[in-house]
Design a protein around this motif. Structure first.
Motif, PDB file in Angstrom:
ATOM      1  N   MET A 147       0.695  -1.033   0.268  1.00 24.30           N
ATOM      2  CA  MET A 147      -0.340  -0.089   0.174  1.00 24.30           C
ATOM      3  C   MET A 147       0.992   1.034   0.169  1.00 24.30           C
ATOM      4  N   THR A 148       0.270   2.418  -0.805  1.00 25.72           N
ATOM      5  CA  THR A 148       1.102   3.473  -0.780  1.00 25.72           C
ATOM      6  C   THR A 148       1.384   4.479   0.594  1.00 25.72           C
ATOM      7  N   THR A 149       1.855   5.498   0.817  1.00 30.27           N
ATOM      8  CA  THR A 149       1.659   6.653   2.051  1.00 30.27           C
ATOM      9  C   THR A 149       1.292   7.112   1.487  1.00 30.27           C
ATOM     10  N   THR A 150       0.479   8.178   2.285  1.00 32.12           N
ATOM     11  CA  THR A 150      -0.153   9.359   2.140  1.00 32.12           C
ATOM     12  C   THR A 150      -0.194  10.138   3.118  1.00 32.12           C
ATOM     13  N   HIS A 151       0.370  11.509   3.297  1.00 30.41           N
ATOM     14  CA  HIS A 151      -0.176  12.361   4.275  1.00 30.41           C
ATOM     15  C   HIS A 151      -0.765  13.495   3.388  1.00 30.41           C
ATOM     16  N   PHE A 152      -1.415  14.483   4.473  1.00 32.08           N
ATOM     17  CA  PHE A 152      -2.151  15.376   4.062  1.00 32.08           C
ATOM     18  C   PHE A 152      -1.568  16.913   4.598  1.00 32.08           C
ATOM     19  N   VAL A 170      -2.328  18.975   9.455  1.00 32.64           N
ATOM     20  CA  VAL A 170      -1.038  17.815   9.473  1.00 32.64           C
ATOM     21  C   VAL A 170      -1.391  16.547   9.855  1.00 32.64           C
ATOM     22  N   ILE A 171      -2.841  15.611   8.287  1.00 31.84           N
ATOM     23  CA  ILE A 171      -3.331  14.401   8.736  1.00 31.84           C
ATOM     24  C   ILE A 171      -2.014  12.860   8.187  1.00 31.84           C
ATOM     25  N   LEU A 172      -1.872  12.504   9.032  1.00 39.11           N
ATOM     26  CA  LEU A 172      -0.766  11.576   8.414  1.00 39.11           C
ATOM     27  C   LEU A 172      -1.747  10.204   8.132  1.00 39.11           C
ATOM     28  N   ASP A 173      -0.429   9.462   7.362  1.00 38.45           N
ATOM     29  CA  ASP A 173      -1.319   8.408   7.126  1.00 38.45           C
ATOM     30  C   ASP A 173      -1.550   7.025   7.703  1.00 38.45           C
ATOM     31  N   ASN A 174      -1.125   7.645   8.685  1.00 46.99           N
ATOM     32  CA  ASN A 174      -1.442   6.109  10.068  1.00 46.99           C
ATOM     33  C   ASN A 174      -3.391   6.996  11.000  1.00 46.99           C
ATOM     34  N   GLY A 175      -3.137   8.018  10.576  1.00 45.08           N
ATOM     35  CA  GLY A 175      -4.058   8.461  11.215  1.00 45.08           C
ATOM     36  C   GLY A 175      -4.714   9.709  12.253  1.00 45.08           C
ATOM     37  N   ARG A 176      -2.936  10.041  12.515  1.00 46.81           N
ATOM     38  CA  ARG A 176      -2.964  10.772  13.589  1.00 46.81           C
ATOM     39  C   ARG A 176      -3.080  12.138  12.805  1.00 46.81           C
ATOM     40  N   ARG A 177      -3.696  13.577  14.370  1.00 48.63           N
ATOM     41  CA  ARG A 177      -3.689  14.393  12.799  1.00 48.63           C
ATOM     42  C   ARG A 177      -3.097  15.677  14.421  1.00 48.63           C
ATOM     43  N   VAL A 178      -2.219  16.168  13.527  1.00 49.56           N
ATOM     44  CA  VAL A 178      -1.887  17.428  14.705  1.00 49.56           C
ATOM     45  C   VAL A 178      -2.105  18.682  13.952  1.00 49.56           C
ATOM     46  N   LEU A 179      -3.190  19.276  14.762  1.00 56.26           N
ATOM     47  CA  LEU A 179      -3.424  20.666  14.372  1.00 56.26           C
ATOM     48  C   LEU A 179      -2.358  22.170  14.561  1.00 56.26           C
ATOM     49  N   PHE A 180      -2.554  23.080  13.934  1.00 53.88           N
ATOM     50  CA  PHE A 180      -1.171  24.604  14.494  1.00 53.88           C
ATOM     51  C   PHE A 180      -2.076  25.097  14.135  1.00 53.88           C
ATOM     52  N   ASP A 181      -1.824  25.849  15.801  1.00 53.33           N
ATOM     53  CA  ASP A 181      -2.986  27.018  15.417  1.00 53.33           C
ATOM     54  C   ASP A 181      -4.602  26.838  15.737  1.00 53.33           C
ATOM     55  N   LYS A 234     -15.622  14.157  13.444  1.00 53.95           N
ATOM     56  CA  LYS A 234     -16.388  13.392  13.097  1.00 53.95           C
ATOM     57  C   LYS A 234     -16.152  12.190  12.082  1.00 53.95           C
ATOM     58  N   ASP A 235     -16.375  13.066  10.931  1.00 55.29           N
ATOM     59  CA  ASP A 235     -15.792  12.028   9.805  1.00 55.29           C
ATOM     60  C   ASP A 235     -14.849  10.906   9.509  1.00 55.29           C
ATOM     61  N   ALA A 236     -14.091  10.877  11.111  1.00 57.20           N
ATOM     62  CA  ALA A 236     -12.652  10.579  10.728  1.00 57.20           C
ATOM     63  C   ALA A 236     -12.972   9.680  11.730  1.00 57.20           C
ATOM     64  N   ASP A 237     -14.289   9.821  12.355  1.00 61.65           N
ATOM     65  CA  ASP A 237     -14.658   8.773  14.174  1.00 61.65           C
ATOM     66  C   ASP A 237     -13.975   9.260  14.857  1.00 61.65           C
ATOM     67  N   ARG A 238     -13.717  10.598  15.352  1.00 54.56           N
ATOM     68  CA  ARG A 238     -12.677  11.317  16.838  1.00 54.56           C
ATOM     69  C   ARG A 238     -13.484  11.940  17.463  1.00 54.56           C
ATOM     70  N   ASP A 239     -13.272  12.588  17.893  1.00 55.29           N
ATOM     71  CA  ASP A 239     -13.374  13.900  19.434  1.00 55.29           C
ATOM     72  C   ASP A 239     -12.332  14.270  19.547  1.00 55.29           C
ATOM     73  N   TYR A 240     -10.995  13.914  18.916  1.00 49.48           N
ATOM     74  CA  TYR A 240     -10.046  14.647  19.847  1.00 49.48           C
ATOM     75  C   TYR A 240      -8.719  14.925  18.612  1.00 49.48           C
ATOM     76  N   PHE A 241      -7.761  15.757  19.090  1.00 44.04           N
ATOM     77  CA  PHE A 241      -6.208  16.056  18.379  1.00 44.04           C
ATOM     78  C   PHE A 241      -5.402  15.038  18.746  1.00 44.04           C
ATOM     79  N   ASP A 242      -4.401  14.220  18.011  1.00 43.83           N
ATOM     80  CA  ASP A 242      -3.501  14.069  18.658  1.00 43.83           C
ATOM     81  C   ASP A 242      -2.425  14.891  19.501  1.00 43.83           C
ATOM     82  N   VAL A 243      -2.589  16.096  18.929  1.00 45.33           N
ATOM     83  CA  VAL A 243      -1.375  17.436  19.347  1.00 45.33           C
ATOM     84  C   VAL A 243      -2.581  18.583  18.156  1.00 45.33           C
TER      85      VAL A 243
END
Length: 390
Positions: free
Chosen positions: A1-6, A20-31, A57-66
């Protein structure tokens, strides 16, 4: 499988929010900057609260990792204390608030004692939250550890019966990798460029921009590596400090960029000193020029700002964005054979901008452009050139 980040940027006028939305689903919000009028459908600013909640919600989350606050100016924190769950008081729990697993802040946010005109309530609440997390020893990283912060922290640890160094693992120095992410486990690493201790050893309001968090974010996508330079509101002198120090320590690779979120909403002060905006184009200071020339072929520059039209009135505009600065950025982008200078409040149009979305995969950094009629299109980078990802 290919690795894709956003990497996503949100149109909040002259303000910053990027994710930043990582290929493994982790999310980092800046400001986080939610404008008070953004819920009005007739205004161009994005409804940040609604947009982020839907994405989670679309990602079935209620949090940011960072959630990383680069500094405490209102255009980087506005609306945050109504949106996020704050651990230090139950009044800020529940009610659909979004959780923060780890909070990243510069040391200045724990120290700053501004006068009443500048010490906004939201900043005070965020300072309380950061201090609470630091004292509890979890859910936070603090960037830089100046003497003033030691003097505040160590007596409080003593009262709790803990060693003076019991929180040392929660501090990150400039010139080091941020713990908790790695190329091996997450296909990403965060290299801290700033703040330096000298930026945080004075509690006054004037250090906010100099003490901003600045990162080189390095992505791995199936063996190809790409760099995102995430800059707070650093001025030209601060950027020169970063370049000078990074080169001294022989870490020049950390100055390269495929994607550059420029400082201070396209202000000329991120390029040169006060009073030198230029009539038609700003002339950057020498080490800022060096940084701009570290762009890779097919790179993008993003300006988190209002539109910057090339019209007569723009050349005498006092507040950013400055057309003279934009012309300088575009000139150096052409020099490195970069792809495009993109403004958050201009795409797909200035009447109703939409989030800028950049995809990072094995073939490079791609802007997933939305056309003016709403149909998605993909603006692709060229395949990586030899040596471009070293």
């Amino acid at each position: 499988m290919t690795t894709t980040h956003f990497v996503k940027f949100y149109g909040v006028a002259n303000g910053d929010t990027a994710q930043v939305i990582l290929d493994n689903g982790r999310r980092v919000l800046f400001d986080f900057c939610h404008r008070g009028n953004a819920e009005d459908l007739d205004t161009p600013e994005i409804d940040l609260k609604a947009t982020l909640k839907k994405e989670l919600k679309d990602a079935d989350r209620d949090y940011f990792d960072v959630v990383a606050f680069t500094h405490a100016d209102l255009d980087h924190i506005q609306g945050s204390t109504e949106f996020f769950e704050l651990q230090h008081a139950k009044i800020y729990h529940g009610a659909g608030r979004i959780k923060i697993k780890d909070l990243w802040v510069p040391a200045a946010m724990l120290l700053e004692e501004a006068d009443n005109d500048h010490q906004k309530e939201e900043y005070v609440l965020l300072r309380q939250e950061a201090r609470h997390r630091l004292l509890n020893g979890q859910g936070i990283l603090v960037f830089s550890k100046p003497e003033a912060l030691r003097e505040w922290l160590e007596p409080k640890l003593k009262e709790r019966g803990e060693r003076p160094d019991a929180r040392d693992h929660l501090f990150v120095d400039a010139g080091t990798l941020v713990p908790g992410f790695s190329l091996a486990s997450d296909n990403v690493e965060f290299f801290c460029h700033s703040p330096f201790i000298k930026h945080c050893d004075d509690g006054s309001d004037v250090i906010r921009n100099s003490a901003s968090l600045v990162f080189n974010v390095r992505f791995d996508a199936d063996g190809q590596r790409y760099d995102f330079l995430q800059v707070g509101d650093s001025c030209a002198e601060d950027l020169e400090d970063i370049v000078r120090t990074t080169l001294y320590h022989k870490r020049g690779d950390r100055l390269g960029w495929n994607l550059f979120n420029i400082s201070h909403h396209c202000s000329y002060l991120a390029l040169t000193e006060d009073g030198k905006k230029g009539e038609s184009e700003t002339e950057p200071k020498e080490l800022v020029k060096y940084l701009l020339r570290q762009g890779k072929p097919d790179a993008y520059i993003v300006s988190s700002s209002k539109p910057t039209p090339d019209v007569k009135e723009s050349y005498t505009q006092i507040q950013p964005p400055h057309i003279q600065a934009r012309k300088a950025y575009e000139r150096y982008l052409r020099e490195v054979r970069g792809r495009k200078f993109v403004v958050t409040m201009e795409e797909p149009n200035a009447r109703k901008p939409e989030p800028l979305v950049f995809e990072i995969g094995r073939s490079g950094v791609s802007w997933k452009k939305t056309t003016s009629i709403g149909a998605p299109a993909l603006v692709l980078s060229s395949p990586p050139r030899a040596g471009a990802c070293d």
